[in-house]
Design a protein around this motif. Structure first.
Motif, PDB file in Angstrom:
ATOM      1  N   GLU A 163      -6.027  -4.365  10.889  1.00 18.10           N
ATOM      2  CA  GLU A 163      -6.583  -3.062  11.242  1.00 18.10           C
ATOM      3  C   GLU A 163      -8.020  -3.212  11.739  1.00 18.10           C
ATOM      4  O   GLU A 163      -8.440  -2.545  12.685  1.00 18.10           O
ATOM      5  CB  GLU A 163      -6.546  -2.140  10.026  1.00 18.10           C
ATOM      6  CG  GLU A 163      -5.162  -1.667   9.632  1.00 18.10           C
ATOM      7  CD  GLU A 163      -5.208  -0.635   8.536  1.00 18.10           C
ATOM      8  OE1 GLU A 163      -5.912  -0.866   7.533  1.00 18.10           O
ATOM      9  OE2 GLU A 163      -4.572   0.411   8.698  1.00 18.10           O
ATOM     10  N   TYR A 164      -8.759  -4.086  11.065  1.00 15.29           N
ATOM     11  CA  TYR A 164     -10.177  -4.279  11.392  1.00 15.29           C
ATOM     12  C   TYR A 164     -10.358  -4.852  12.799  1.00 15.29           C
ATOM     13  O   TYR A 164     -11.253  -4.489  13.539  1.00 15.29           O
ATOM     14  CB  TYR A 164     -10.792  -5.212  10.347  1.00 15.29           C
ATOM     15  CG  TYR A 164     -12.264  -5.501  10.531  1.00 15.29           C
ATOM     16  CD1 TYR A 164     -13.229  -4.597  10.088  1.00 15.29           C
ATOM     17  CD2 TYR A 164     -12.679  -6.688  11.128  1.00 15.29           C
ATOM     18  CE1 TYR A 164     -14.576  -4.870  10.257  1.00 15.29           C
ATOM     19  CE2 TYR A 164     -14.019  -6.969  11.295  1.00 15.29           C
ATOM     20  CZ  TYR A 164     -14.974  -6.054  10.855  1.00 15.29           C
ATOM     21  OH  TYR A 164     -16.297  -6.323  11.018  1.00 15.29           O
ATOM     22  N   GLU A 222       0.847  -1.191   0.000  1.00 15.15           N
ATOM     23  CA  GLU A 222       0.000   0.000   0.000  1.00 15.15           C
ATOM     24  C   GLU A 222       0.881   1.239   0.000  1.00 15.15           C
ATOM     25  O   GLU A 222       1.917   1.275   0.651  1.00 15.15           O
ATOM     26  CB  GLU A 222      -0.892  -0.015   1.250  1.00 15.15           C
ATOM     27  CG  GLU A 222      -2.125   0.836   1.177  1.00 15.15           C
ATOM     28  CD  GLU A 222      -3.062   0.547   2.345  1.00 15.15           C
ATOM     29  OE1 GLU A 222      -4.227   0.216   2.092  1.00 15.15           O
ATOM     30  OE2 GLU A 222      -2.631   0.648   3.513  1.00 15.15           O
ATOM     31  N   ILE A 263     -14.121  -7.646   4.008  1.00 19.10           N
ATOM     32  CA  ILE A 263     -13.023  -6.786   3.562  1.00 19.10           C
ATOM     33  C   ILE A 263     -12.628  -7.178   2.139  1.00 19.10           C
ATOM     34  O   ILE A 263     -12.394  -8.353   1.857  1.00 19.10           O
ATOM     35  CB  ILE A 263     -11.815  -6.918   4.503  1.00 19.10           C
ATOM     36  CG1 ILE A 263     -12.149  -6.375   5.888  1.00 19.10           C
ATOM     37  CG2 ILE A 263     -10.597  -6.199   3.933  1.00 19.10           C
ATOM     38  CD1 ILE A 263     -11.069  -6.604   6.914  1.00 19.10           C
ATOM     39  N   LYS A 287      -5.236  -5.420   6.258  1.00 12.03           N
ATOM     40  CA  LYS A 287      -6.504  -4.741   6.528  1.00 12.03           C
ATOM     41  C   LYS A 287      -7.308  -5.476   7.605  1.00 12.03           C
ATOM     42  O   LYS A 287      -8.033  -4.849   8.379  1.00 12.03           O
ATOM     43  CB  LYS A 287      -7.317  -4.605   5.238  1.00 12.03           C
ATOM     44  CG  LYS A 287      -6.716  -3.605   4.260  1.00 12.03           C
ATOM     45  CD  LYS A 287      -7.603  -3.375   3.060  1.00 12.03           C
ATOM     46  CE  LYS A 287      -6.996  -2.331   2.138  1.00 12.03           C
ATOM     47  NZ  LYS A 287      -6.925  -0.992   2.785  1.00 12.03           N
TER      48      LYS A 287
END
Length: 203
Positions: A165-166, A41, A138, A162
């Motif tokens: 993070e979630y 990213e 996601i 991700k």
């Protein structure tokens, strides 16, 4: 799994230029150490990169990651504001580790034709990958690589990040450290120093 985040820490555009230069330097160094690097990213700025998240794999990964972690200083006259008095720009490099690796059975993969630049090869090959984590919904799409296999690998890694993070409650320390790194940077105590437009390493 080792993840490194290069961040301008909300600094001015010169710090974003430093992030881009540091990442390019790191990629060259990784090749010499036979460490595989995947860019998961990145967030561009007008002149460089606000931040970049990369995944490292290889025998010398640990040593290479350790040598970069901390504050990186770039000593250089501003390339975009030549009359600016400041000549020291800082960025941070922070390390994170994924807690619970996910398996292919937890993800739905969909393969499509890549869009955008790339010529006939891109348009005719179903190399783009859309991945969805079944339990959370996601979703990510990856088409940066030419092969379906490579894009699938990157998509899985990005889903993993991700998902971390979630799962804020389970991974609160990892999540807070990552977000705080964009706002906190120890200036004046650099672990690595570069100089000039050619980004020559001094220490």
């Amino acid at each position: 799994m080792i993840l490194l985040q290069f961040s301008s820490a909300q600094g001015p555009e010169e710090c974003c230029i430093a992030v881009e230069k540091a990442l390019a330097y790191f990629l060259e160094e990784a090749k010499k150490h036979q460490v595989t690097v995947d860019l998961l990213e990145s967030f561009p700025s007008k002149q460089g990169l606000k931040s970049a998240l990369i995944y490292l794999e290889g025998e010398d990964t640990e040593r290479l990651a350790q040598s970069w972690c901390g504050t990186v200083q770039w000593q250089c006259q501003s390339p975009i504001r030549p009359l600016h008095k400041r000549k020291n720009w800082f960025l941070s490099v922070m390390r994170f580790s994924a807690i619970q690796p996910i398996t292919d059975s937890e993800i739905e993969f969909e393969f499509t034709k890549a869009q955008g630049a790339g010529g006939q090869h891109v348009n005719k090959t179903a190399s783009a990958v859309r991945a969805k984590h079944i339990a959370t919904g996601i979703t990510v799409k990856v088409q940066s690589e030419r092969s379906q296999h490579a894009n699938k690998k990157l998509a899985k890694q990005l889903i993993q990040w991700k998902l971390n993070e979630y799962q804020e409650q389970q991974l609160s320390m990892l999540d807070k450290q990552r977000h705080n790194s964009h706002y906190q940077i120890e200036r004046g105590n650099a672990t690595t120093v570069f100089s000039g437009q050619k980004f020559k390493r001094l220490s």
